[in-house]
Write a protein that holds these residues in place. Sequence first.
Motif, mmCIF file in Angstrom:
data_model
loop_
_atom_site.group_PDB
_atom_site.id
_atom_site.type_symbol
_atom_site.label_atom_id
_atom_site.label_comp_id
_atom_site.label_asym_id
_atom_site.label_seq_id
_atom_site.Cartn_x
_atom_site.Cartn_y
_atom_site.Cartn_z
ATOM 1 N N ALA A 87 1.838 4.272 6.352
ATOM 2 C CA ALA A 87 2.831 3.476 5.624
ATOM 3 C C ALA A 87 2.221 2.163 5.152
ATOM 4 O O ALA A 87 2.457 1.720 4.016
ATOM 5 C CB ALA A 87 4.047 3.216 6.503
ATOM 6 N N ALA A 88 1.420 1.532 5.994
ATOM 7 C CA ALA A 88 0.788 0.262 5.619
ATOM 8 C C ALA A 88 -0.214 0.448 4.478
ATOM 9 O O ALA A 88 -0.288 -0.378 3.560
ATOM 10 C CB ALA A 88 0.092 -0.345 6.837
ATOM 11 N N LYS A 89 -0.978 1.531 4.521
ATOM 12 C CA LYS A 89 -1.946 1.799 3.451
ATOM 13 C C LYS A 89 -1.244 2.033 2.113
ATOM 14 O O LYS A 89 -1.661 1.526 1.066
ATOM 15 C CB LYS A 89 -2.805 3.016 3.809
ATOM 16 N N LEU A 90 -0.160 2.800 2.141
ATOM 17 C CA LEU A 90 0.580 3.076 0.909
ATOM 18 C C LEU A 90 1.257 1.820 0.382
ATOM 19 O O LEU A 90 1.301 1.591 -0.837
ATOM 20 C CB LEU A 90 1.619 4.174 1.164
ATOM 21 N N GLN A 91 1.772 0.995 1.288
ATOM 22 C CA GLN A 91 2.405 -0.241 0.853
ATOM 23 C C GLN A 91 1.375 -1.180 0.219
ATOM 24 O O GLN A 91 1.661 -1.837 -0.784
ATOM 25 C CB GLN A 91 3.093 -0.927 2.037
ATOM 26 N N GLY A 92 0.183 -1.218 0.783
ATOM 27 C CA GLY A 92 -0.872 -2.018 0.178
ATOM 28 C C GLY A 92 -1.280 -1.496 -1.182
ATOM 29 O O GLY A 92 -1.602 -2.277 -2.093
ATOM 30 N N GLN A 93 -1.248 -0.177 -1.347
ATOM 31 C CA GLN A 93 -1.648 0.426 -2.616
ATOM 32 C C GLN A 93 -0.717 0.062 -3.762
ATOM 33 O O GLN A 93 -1.146 -0.028 -4.914
ATOM 34 C CB GLN A 93 -1.706 1.950 -2.440
ATOM 35 N N ILE A 94 0.574 -0.156 -3.479
ATOM 36 C CA ILE A 94 1.520 -0.447 -4.557
ATOM 37 C C ILE A 94 1.696 -1.941 -4.810
ATOM 38 O O ILE A 94 2.389 -2.327 -5.756
ATOM 39 C CB ILE A 94 2.897 0.194 -4.281
ATOM 40 N N GLN A 95 1.089 -2.788 -4.007
ATOM 41 C CA GLN A 95 1.296 -4.221 -4.161
ATOM 42 C C GLN A 95 0.902 -4.771 -5.531
ATOM 43 O O GLN A 95 1.541 -5.708 -6.031
ATOM 44 C CB GLN A 95 0.568 -4.983 -3.053
#
Length: 378
Positions: A87-95
């Motif tokens: 979840a953290a990796k995906l959230q970072g990807q959309i920032q």
Amino acid sequence: MTDTLRTPADRNLSPVFDEATAQEVDALIVGAGPVGMFAAFQLGLQGVQAHLCDSLPQMGGQCIALYADKPIYDIPGIALCTGRELAAKLQGQIQPFHPVFHGQSQVAQMLPHGDGRWRVQLQAIDGAPAQWLLGRIVLITAGVGAFVPKQLRLEGLEAWLGSQVFYHPVLGDAWLDQVLAEQAAPRIVVNGGDESAVEAVLAAAAHPALQAASLVLMHRRDQFNAPEAMLQNLAQLRASGRVQVVIGMPQTIDADSRLQGLGYVDAEGKDQQLACDQLWVYQGLSPKLGPLLDWNLALEKKQLQVATDTFQTSAAGIYAAGDIVSYPGKRKLILTGFYEATMAAMAAIEYLRGEKLLLEYTTTSKRLHARLGVSHPD
């Protein structure tokens, strides 16, 4: 919405749509799990800022709610990660695309506006007033449904929802300002026995704004389901007197113009009273399809039917991906959801623009690199 799916926050729903106050959005993603976040990434690559809504207070969906610390081995290129790490990796990807997140919210109503757009009413789980969005497209990635808090069934409790009673609150500055507005030293009772309840009382004990507050953790037994490090921290706070643990089950409330206390049954079956200005309820989460069943979309066995070339539902402008959709050969995997989210996002872009989407690659496209905020290699 059917009566069996209503929550105390429904009292804040307004059937009246006011276009002047509705927030206009290009794309609303219903569900902010891995599939929803990857859909936001694909939309962002094409210059469309996504709004995401989820019943949870943070992005992550099932990865956070069901297996936050369990291992995942089948994500391409990632040999091992936990649900929380994914979840953290995906959230970072959309920032880079600055998505707007509406946490602790459910879609209560979704109605055609008459010009191809959709009127979407977001209902806040914590009792805050509902809000209207006016969306050009909607992408549903709701998985097994919205993870909504299990309700504490006490007569009269609903009257204090959103003012003194909160389900799974997040200790943000704006929310704490509300909590402390009338009392600088509130008597806070955290009800629950799992990791989220323990985490909440630990966070409250450490928060500078709550140093004058009294903290009680109430559970039906003196055992808590949380990581060992949290339990050790809790034990230290109990020993110091910063946190009091009360073993019992809430039965009644004591209130006149304000909530003042709880009546509970202790471990010996005796009736007891406990002072309470703020009640934070962490009794777990359960998935519910909720009002999605009333959106007049084609369903089969409570799953959305989609066209597999576009992943559009039976309604124009509404797309779906992930575990919420069904079609011949469907496999319920995160990897499958990523593919479906990509197809749905690209089809939605073509619907928005009325033209075929030019396929570009992140390895070579200067335009995509600019949107990602990375330099283009010579």
